[in-house]
Scaffold this motif. Structure first.
Motif, PDB file in Angstrom:
ATOM      1  N   PHE A 149       0.847  -1.167   0.234  1.00  0.00           N
ATOM      2  CA  PHE A 149       0.031   0.223  -0.100  1.00  0.00           C
ATOM      3  C   PHE A 149       0.681   1.127  -0.133  1.00  0.00           C
ATOM      4  O   PHE A 149       1.799   1.242   0.830  1.00  0.00           O
ATOM      5  CB  PHE A 149      -0.984  -0.108   1.269  1.00  0.00           C
ATOM      6  CG  PHE A 149      -1.732   1.163   1.446  1.00  0.00           C
ATOM      7  CD1 PHE A 149      -2.361   2.063   0.259  1.00  0.00           C
ATOM      8  CD2 PHE A 149      -1.699   1.946   2.757  1.00  0.00           C
ATOM      9  CE1 PHE A 149      -3.176   3.101   0.700  1.00  0.00           C
ATOM     10  CE2 PHE A 149      -2.402   3.042   2.830  1.00  0.00           C
ATOM     11  CZ  PHE A 149      -2.861   3.647   1.820  1.00  0.00           C
ATOM     12  N   PHE A 150       0.588   2.240  -0.972  1.00  0.00           N
ATOM     13  CA  PHE A 150       1.280   3.357  -1.127  1.00  0.00           C
ATOM     14  C   PHE A 150       0.176   4.507  -1.126  1.00  0.00           C
ATOM     15  O   PHE A 150      -0.790   4.596  -1.673  1.00  0.00           O
ATOM     16  CB  PHE A 150       2.120   3.422  -2.287  1.00  0.00           C
ATOM     17  CG  PHE A 150       3.341   2.456  -2.258  1.00  0.00           C
ATOM     18  CD1 PHE A 150       4.204   2.564  -1.490  1.00  0.00           C
ATOM     19  CD2 PHE A 150       3.000   1.136  -2.669  1.00  0.00           C
ATOM     20  CE1 PHE A 150       5.246   1.362  -1.392  1.00  0.00           C
ATOM     21  CE2 PHE A 150       3.862   0.156  -2.707  1.00  0.00           C
ATOM     22  CZ  PHE A 150       5.055   0.221  -2.244  1.00  0.00           C
ATOM     23  N   LEU A 151       0.670   5.803  -0.687  1.00  0.00           N
ATOM     24  CA  LEU A 151      -0.116   6.979  -0.838  1.00  0.00           C
ATOM     25  C   LEU A 151       0.822   7.740  -2.004  1.00  0.00           C
ATOM     26  O   LEU A 151       2.043   8.115  -1.807  1.00  0.00           O
ATOM     27  CB  LEU A 151      -0.005   7.595   0.479  1.00  0.00           C
ATOM     28  CG  LEU A 151      -1.105   7.293   1.547  1.00  0.00           C
ATOM     29  CD1 LEU A 151      -0.975   8.201   2.761  1.00  0.00           C
ATOM     30  CD2 LEU A 151      -2.608   7.229   1.069  1.00  0.00           C
ATOM     31  N   SER A 152      -0.011   8.362  -2.941  1.00  0.00           N
ATOM     32  CA  SER A 152       0.568   8.990  -4.012  1.00  0.00           C
ATOM     33  C   SER A 152       0.449  10.657  -3.364  1.00  0.00           C
ATOM     34  O   SER A 152      -0.013  10.805  -2.003  1.00  0.00           O
ATOM     35  CB  SER A 152      -0.065   9.047  -5.112  1.00  0.00           C
ATOM     36  OG  SER A 152      -1.358   9.298  -5.196  1.00  0.00           O
ATOM     37  N   ASP A 153       0.526  11.753  -4.276  1.00  0.00           N
ATOM     38  CA  ASP A 153       0.750  13.111  -3.758  1.00  0.00           C
ATOM     39  C   ASP A 153      -0.502  13.930  -4.332  1.00  0.00           C
ATOM     40  O   ASP A 153      -0.028  14.864  -4.948  1.00  0.00           O
ATOM     41  CB  ASP A 153       1.831  13.651  -3.848  1.00  0.00           C
ATOM     42  CG  ASP A 153       2.933  13.312  -5.115  1.00  0.00           C
ATOM     43  OD1 ASP A 153       2.114  13.008  -6.096  1.00  0.00           O
ATOM     44  OD2 ASP A 153       4.040  13.613  -5.303  1.00  0.00           O
ATOM     45  N   LYS A 154      -1.727  13.539  -4.678  1.00  0.00           N
ATOM     46  CA  LYS A 154      -2.751  14.059  -5.186  1.00  0.00           C
ATOM     47  C   LYS A 154      -2.287  14.409  -6.485  1.00  0.00           C
ATOM     48  O   LYS A 154      -2.530  15.708  -6.950  1.00  0.00           O
ATOM     49  CB  LYS A 154      -3.082  15.337  -4.445  1.00  0.00           C
ATOM     50  CG  LYS A 154      -3.571  14.806  -3.339  1.00  0.00           C
ATOM     51  CD  LYS A 154      -4.039  16.242  -2.228  1.00  0.00           C
ATOM     52  CE  LYS A 154      -4.583  15.780  -0.968  1.00  0.00           C
ATOM     53  NZ  LYS A 154      -5.286  16.770  -0.275  1.00  0.00           N
ATOM     54  N   LYS A 155      -1.720  13.803  -7.334  1.00  0.00           N
ATOM     55  CA  LYS A 155      -1.522  14.068  -9.028  1.00  0.00           C
ATOM     56  C   LYS A 155      -2.109  13.293  -9.892  1.00  0.00           C
ATOM     57  O   LYS A 155      -1.740  13.242 -11.057  1.00  0.00           O
ATOM     58  CB  LYS A 155       0.089  13.925  -9.004  1.00  0.00           C
ATOM     59  CG  LYS A 155       1.084  15.066  -8.311  1.00  0.00           C
ATOM     60  CD  LYS A 155       2.400  14.727  -8.621  1.00  0.00           C
ATOM     61  CE  LYS A 155       3.316  15.823  -8.144  1.00  0.00           C
ATOM     62  NZ  LYS A 155       4.756  15.797  -8.376  1.00  0.00           N
ATOM     63  N   GLY A 156      -2.977  12.580  -9.548  1.00  0.00           N
ATOM     64  CA  GLY A 156      -3.909  11.708 -10.404  1.00  0.00           C
ATOM     65  C   GLY A 156      -3.586  10.426 -10.660  1.00  0.00           C
ATOM     66  O   GLY A 156      -2.452   9.839 -10.326  1.00  0.00           O
ATOM     67  N   VAL A 157      -4.406   9.717 -11.418  1.00  0.00           N
ATOM     68  CA  VAL A 157      -3.980   8.320 -11.971  1.00  0.00           C
ATOM     69  C   VAL A 157      -2.804   7.684 -12.413  1.00  0.00           C
ATOM     70  O   VAL A 157      -2.440   7.127 -12.321  1.00  0.00           O
ATOM     71  CB  VAL A 157      -5.373   7.764 -12.606  1.00  0.00           C
ATOM     72  CG1 VAL A 157      -5.333   8.520 -13.930  1.00  0.00           C
ATOM     73  CG2 VAL A 157      -5.614   6.355 -12.837  1.00  0.00           C
ATOM     74  N   SER A 158      -2.455   8.931 -13.455  1.00  0.00           N
ATOM     75  CA  SER A 158      -1.078   8.425 -14.193  1.00  0.00           C
ATOM     76  C   SER A 158       0.073   8.394 -13.118  1.00  0.00           C
ATOM     77  O   SER A 158       0.785   7.499 -13.007  1.00  0.00           O
ATOM     78  CB  SER A 158      -0.729   9.632 -15.085  1.00  0.00           C
ATOM     79  OG  SER A 158      -1.681   9.490 -16.094  1.00  0.00           O
TER      80      SER A 158
END
Length: 396
Positions: free
Chosen positions: A61-70
């Motif tokens: 599990f990872f959190l991205s930084d609100k930059k979208g699906v790509s």
């Protein structure tokens, strides 16, 4: 046993994620790592992920930084340790518990680089026949590329990780999956296509609050003025598409570069019908597109494949488009009420070809639009052509 990395981008997926994960966790093929990347959901998506991770050690599990699906998919690719990559959307699911087993076996037994498969969708499905496609052969490459629903989606394929050299373009908000697959297709020599649907694509088309832009754009007042529908999105990607063609020396570029600028129009039309857009608003949208110089050029380009445009006068072409919308709306309703499994994509191609073009000399039977016109005029090999001919005869 080769490892499969399944990458799932998530955003506010609480209503659908459990069904999605259950269809993966319970697969008969067990050497799977599940990589979930959440884009800072504001519902309880993260809690669901953490709960599943407690009892499934193969979940990362990872959190991205609100930059979208790509960006989320790119992070998943970076963290993936598998031999094969499979993308899954968090609101979709596999139709059978042995799908991954089927896909891995298909790649290894046929000695191909990728296996692509059909799916269930409220509007579309691929039209390719099952079998091996050698992308070094002109016929196979063109047939594959012309089927948008085979070649351009992210989740209908299992691919060798080593062949993924290009990431998703995080600057693009529409059809980024098409550009991703185009940027990597030159690394693929052979693929196997499975015509049986193995995946369910969930389209919550009645939900205007859906994360999907497609659900929203056609509900906006005077949406045609904003020029942000599917076809216009394809035009915005033209620069990136041409850069990929040039950088990777994509074969047969002179014969295929216009195709996306045409078929995205049919997707526009199909989604307008799916979402219940009134015919008068469809007419405004379609007439505006057909008068666009880029779309007109795509029609002219078909002449090198032996098709003859019935008129190049802009007013005449606009009348042909009005006829297409009128019959297309009725055809959509006819197909949905009578033939749910009939391929809408091919039926719309056939209708468009019949209304706009005549058969000329040196017809290119491998061009999809040309083959549809040949079929409705001469061959009747496809059930779609028979249906469209019956529909037109009945209406005319």
């Amino acid at each position: 046993m080769k490892k499969v990395s399944i990458i799932i981008p998530c955003y506010n997926s609480a209503k659908t994620l459990k069904k999605c994960l259950d269809s993966i966790i319970n697969q008969t093929y067990k050497n799977i790592e599940i990589i979930l990347v959440d884009d800072f959901s504001i519902d309880n998506t993260v809690e669901i992920i953490k709960d599943y991770a407690k009892s499934n050690s193969n979940i990362k599990f990872f959190l991205s930084d609100k930059k979208g699906v790509s960006n989320a998919r790119n992070l998943g690719l970076k963290e993936a340790t598998g031999d094969y990559i499979q993308f899954v959307d968090s609101d979709d699911f596999f139709l059978h518990l042995d799908v991954i087993e089927i896909l891995v076996k298909c790649i290894e037994e046929n000695r191909v680089d990728m296996v692509v498969f059909n799916f269930i969708h409220p509007c579309f499905e691929s039209h390719l026949k099952s079998g091996v496609y050698n992308l070094n052969k002109e016929k196979d490459f063109k047939e594959y590329y012309q089927d948008f629903f085979a070649c351009s989606l992210p989740w209908n394929r299992l691919m060798k990780k080593e062949l993924i050299k290009a990431n998703f373009n995080s600057l693009v908000s529409f059809a980024e999956d098409e550009l991703f697959n185009l940027a990597n297709v030159h690394n693929v020599n052979k693929l196997y296509y499975i015509a049986e649907p193995l995946y369910y694509y969930f389209c919550d088309y009645n939900n205007t609050k859906s994360p999907s832009a497609i659900n929203r754009i056609y509900k906006e007042d005077r949406f045609w003025e904003k020029e942000n529908t599917i076809w216009y999105g394809s035009v915005q990607n033209l620069k990136y598409r041409n850069e990929i063609f040039e950088k990777n020396k994509i074969k047969y570029v002179n014969d295929i570069c216009y195709i996306r600028l045409f078929d995205f129009f049919l997707f526009d039309f199909a989604f307008m019908n799916l979402l219940g857009v009134e015919e008068k608003w469809q007419n405004i949208q379609c007439e505006k597109i057909v008068k666009n110089k880029i779309f007109l050029q795509t029609l002219y380009d078909y002449e090198k494949h032996g098709l003859i445009l019935k008129s190049k006068n802009i007013d005449d072409v606009a009348k042909l488009m009005k006829n297409f919308v009128q019959y297309g709306v009725l055809l959509y309703k006819f197909l949905k009420s009578n033939q749910n499994r009939l391929r809408l994509y091919i039926a719309l191609y056939t209708l468009f070809a019949k209304i706009f073009f005549d058969i000329g000399k040196n017809i290119d039977k491998y061009n999809l639009l040309a083959s549809c016109l040949i079929d409705i005029e001469k061959d009747f090999k496809n059930i779609e052509s028979i249906c469209v001919k019956y529909f037109l005869d009945k209406k005319l």
